[in-house]
Structures are given as C-alpha cells and as structure tokens.
Design a protein around this motif. Structure first.
Motif, PDB file in Angstrom:
ATOM      1  N   GLU A  55      59.942  24.313 -13.203  1.00  0.00           N
ATOM      2  CA  GLU A  55      58.566  23.870 -13.053  1.00  0.00           C
ATOM      3  C   GLU A  55      58.426  23.287 -11.645  1.00  0.00           C
ATOM      4  O   GLU A  55      59.189  22.422 -11.253  1.00  0.00           O
ATOM      5  CB  GLU A  55      58.344  22.790 -14.120  1.00  0.00           C
ATOM      6  CG  GLU A  55      56.991  22.196 -14.180  1.00  0.00           C
ATOM      7  CD  GLU A  55      55.992  23.044 -14.956  1.00  0.00           C
ATOM      8  OE1 GLU A  55      56.284  23.487 -16.072  1.00  0.00           O
ATOM      9  OE2 GLU A  55      54.893  23.212 -14.419  1.00  0.00           O
ATOM     10  N   GLN A  94      52.187  20.242 -18.927  1.00  0.00           N
ATOM     11  CA  GLN A  94      53.180  20.621 -19.942  1.00  0.00           C
ATOM     12  C   GLN A  94      52.726  20.213 -21.334  1.00  0.00           C
ATOM     13  O   GLN A  94      52.823  21.003 -22.277  1.00  0.00           O
ATOM     14  CB  GLN A  94      54.544  19.989 -19.620  1.00  0.00           C
ATOM     15  CG  GLN A  94      55.276  20.731 -18.506  1.00  0.00           C
ATOM     16  CD  GLN A  94      56.600  20.090 -18.124  1.00  0.00           C
ATOM     17  OE1 GLN A  94      56.859  18.927 -18.451  1.00  0.00           O
ATOM     18  NE2 GLN A  94      57.443  20.837 -17.427  1.00  0.00           N
ATOM     19  N   ARG A 151      49.886  22.489 -22.450  1.00  0.00           N
ATOM     20  CA  ARG A 151      50.349  23.824 -22.841  1.00  0.00           C
ATOM     21  C   ARG A 151      50.971  23.793 -24.245  1.00  0.00           C
ATOM     22  O   ARG A 151      50.724  24.668 -25.068  1.00  0.00           O
ATOM     23  CB  ARG A 151      51.372  24.356 -21.832  1.00  0.00           C
ATOM     24  CG  ARG A 151      51.801  25.785 -22.128  1.00  0.00           C
ATOM     25  CD  ARG A 151      52.986  26.207 -21.303  1.00  0.00           C
ATOM     26  NE  ARG A 151      52.644  26.703 -19.982  1.00  0.00           N
ATOM     27  CZ  ARG A 151      52.393  27.995 -19.712  1.00  0.00           C
ATOM     28  NH1 ARG A 151      52.441  28.882 -20.669  1.00  0.00           N
ATOM     29  NH2 ARG A 151      52.111  28.375 -18.494  1.00  0.00           N
ATOM     30  N   GLU A 152      51.747  22.734 -24.498  1.00  0.00           N
ATOM     31  CA  GLU A 152      52.369  22.581 -25.821  1.00  0.00           C
ATOM     32  C   GLU A 152      51.319  22.519 -26.923  1.00  0.00           C
ATOM     33  O   GLU A 152      51.428  23.197 -27.949  1.00  0.00           O
ATOM     34  CB  GLU A 152      53.149  21.256 -25.851  1.00  0.00           C
ATOM     35  CG  GLU A 152      54.644  21.383 -25.980  1.00  0.00           C
ATOM     36  CD  GLU A 152      55.280  20.025 -25.737  1.00  0.00           C
ATOM     37  OE1 GLU A 152      55.065  19.123 -26.570  1.00  0.00           O
ATOM     38  OE2 GLU A 152      55.956  19.868 -24.704  1.00  0.00           O
ATOM     39  N   ALA A 155      46.875  25.476 -18.947  1.00  0.00           N
ATOM     40  CA  ALA A 155      47.826  24.697 -18.141  1.00  0.00           C
ATOM     41  C   ALA A 155      47.360  24.634 -16.681  1.00  0.00           C
ATOM     42  O   ALA A 155      47.445  23.583 -16.033  1.00  0.00           O
ATOM     43  CB  ALA A 155      49.223  25.314 -18.224  1.00  0.00           C
TER      44      ALA A 155
END
Ligand SMILES: Nc1ncnc2c1ncn2[C@@H]1O[C@H](COP(=O)(O)OP(=O)(O)OP(=O)(O)O)[C@@H](O)[C@H]1O
Ligand SMILES: [Mg+2]
Lengths: 118, 133
Positions: free
Chosen positions: A19, B20, B23-24, B40
């Motif tokens: 990332e 993150q 997105r989860e 995201a």
C-alpha cells in the motif's frame, strides 16, 4: 517503508507490493531518480500488478517520475495496471496519455528492448 | 442504518487507514472489486483533502441496508478554511496545491451521490454514497 529497486543488466525493475502512502511515493521518486543516475540505466519497468488503488496523488507521482526519468535519458514503462485501477483512473479524469504502458512485466521489457534498440 | 464508524484524519498515514477501512466495509456489504476500488479511491481523495487543506478532520462510514437499498455512505468532515467557490473546486484541473485538481470532480464521478456543504472559515462537509447494484 521503501520500495525496492532492482538492477537487471542495464535496466531497473520495480515491483510495487505494498500500500503506497504519500511519503513512500515521494521517497520512491527520489530513490528511482538517484538509482538511474548512479547506475546509468537506460530503461525502467515499474510493475503495478499488486497495486489495488491509484488515487490522484499517486497518479501524479507516477506521471512525474516518467517525465523526470525521460528528462534524464531513461525510459520508464508501467506494467500490470489492474482493470479496476484503470477504470477508477478514468473516473478521476486521469488518462496518463504520455505514459508508456504494457500488460505485464515481460511485455514491458520487450517494449523497452524495442524502443531502446538494445 | 448500522452505527457509524469514523477515522480521524491527522497524519498522512490516516489517509491509508481510512481507505483500507472503507474498502473492508465495502467488501462486506457486497460491492464488487471495481466498486471497492472506486470507494477506496474516493475516500483517499477526501481524506487527503482534509489533511492538506484543513489539517484535521474525520471520515465516517455508514452502512445503509434497507429493503430497497444497500450501500455505503462516506462523510468527510473538517473545521478547516472552507471553500468559497464550490463551482470552481468542482472543475477538473482546479488546484491550489499543485495537484492534478482531479480529487473532488473525481469523487463525484466515482460515487453515486455527492453533496458538498462548506462555510468559509467554518469548515467543509462532503457526503457521498455508493449503492450496491
Ligand atoms: N476540505 C477542504 N477544505 C478546504 N479547501 C478544500 C478542501 N478540499 C478541497 N479544497 C480546495 O479545492 C481544491 C480542489 O480540490 P481537489 O481535490 O479537486 O484537487 P487537489 O486536491 O488540488 O488536487 P488532487 O486532488 O488532484 O491531488 C483544492 O486545491 C483546495 O483548494
Ligand atoms: Mg485533492
């Protein structure tokens, strides 16, 4: 976090596996330019197969790194951009028109060979 | 609506944390891989704008799950300088920071609903929603 840059003959290979935060992206830009300078590499492949998201900032850094490398005399090819990433880039209005791309690492290397005539 | 979860945006790494988590949540709701990337990316743009222009703020997520609708609502809140000309910042290529100026018009295209409210010297609130198709 630093993105590793590998040397392969007269090329540099980068595979982005993590990332990317803004700082890592800027650090990578500097690292790649200084590695091109030191190694005298004429071509660079940046593989983005594992990258799940490219936002406007990362897109700008990638676009800039291509232009900057070009200025120094090295050709950069971006490879392996995922379908979802390509779609979101177009939604963002980012077309990366002047950025050479290829489907995968192998084709990226072939592209460099052809364009650099080596 | 399920209870809200929020991420504070204060340092650069919080931008990554927010996208993150978003997105989860999107994955759990049942969004496909392309919409997960869209969501995201939109979160990343909103969070970075907070970090760059307002220094700090919050990104909050609401899951919408009713008989007719399923989706995610992403709200960005800050008490920064605000935006005086909303028409201008929604133009592709408009930037005050040497960026691409792709963020806000991009978020509008990435998401299904987009609502920007801002008061100068008070702050900005941007509420966006994406529906599961
Ligand atoms: N939360 C905010 N508070 C105050 N001003 C903002 C905020 N978000 C955006 N702006 C203003 O709107 C402009 C456009 O934002 P936008 O995200 O579209 O582009 P950018 O951030 O300049 O560049 P990019 O997002 O492409 O890296 C910014 O340059 C900034 O002046
Ligand atoms: Mg922005």
């Amino acid at each position: 976090m630093r993105i590793p840059i590998l040397k392969l003959h007269h090329y540099l290979l980068v595979s982005i596996q993590t990332e990317i935060d803004d700082h890592t992206a800027i650090q990578f830009q500097e690292d790649l330019l200084s590695k091109i300078h030191k190694s005298g590499s004429s071509g660079v492949v940046i593989d983005l197969t594992s990258v799940e998201m490219i936002d406007s900032f990362i897109a700008k850094v990638l676009g800039d790194v291509v232009t900057m490398s070009d200025l120094m005399g090295a050709k950069v090819v971006l490879t392996g951009i995922q379908p979802a990433v390509a779609i979101t880039l177009i939604d963002l209005g980012i077309h990366m028109k002047n950025v050479p791309t290829a489907l995968n690492l192998e084709q990226g290397l072939t592209k460099l060979h052809q364009e650099l005539g080596e | 609506m399920k209870p809200q979860s929020c991420v504070n945006i204060k340092k650069e790494w919080d931008i990554v944390g927010a996208r993150q988590l978003g997105r989860e949540i999107a994955k759990k709701i049942g969004f496909g891989i392309v919409d997960q990337a869209r969501i995201a990316t939109a979160i990343s743009e909103l969070a970075r704008n907070i970090y760059l222009y307002a220094e700090q703020g919050q990104i909050c997520f609401d899951v919408i799950d009713t008989m007719e609708h399923k989706g995610i609502c992403v709200t960005a809140n800050d008490s920064g300088p605000g935006i005086s000309d909303i028409g201008q910042v929604m133009q592709d290529g408009y930037t005050t920071s040497g960026g691409l100026g792709a963020g806000l018009p991009g978020v509008k295209r990435l998401m299904d609903e987009f609502d920007l409210k801002s008061v100068e010297n008070k702050g900005t609130q941007i509420k966006t929603t994406k529906w599961v198709r």
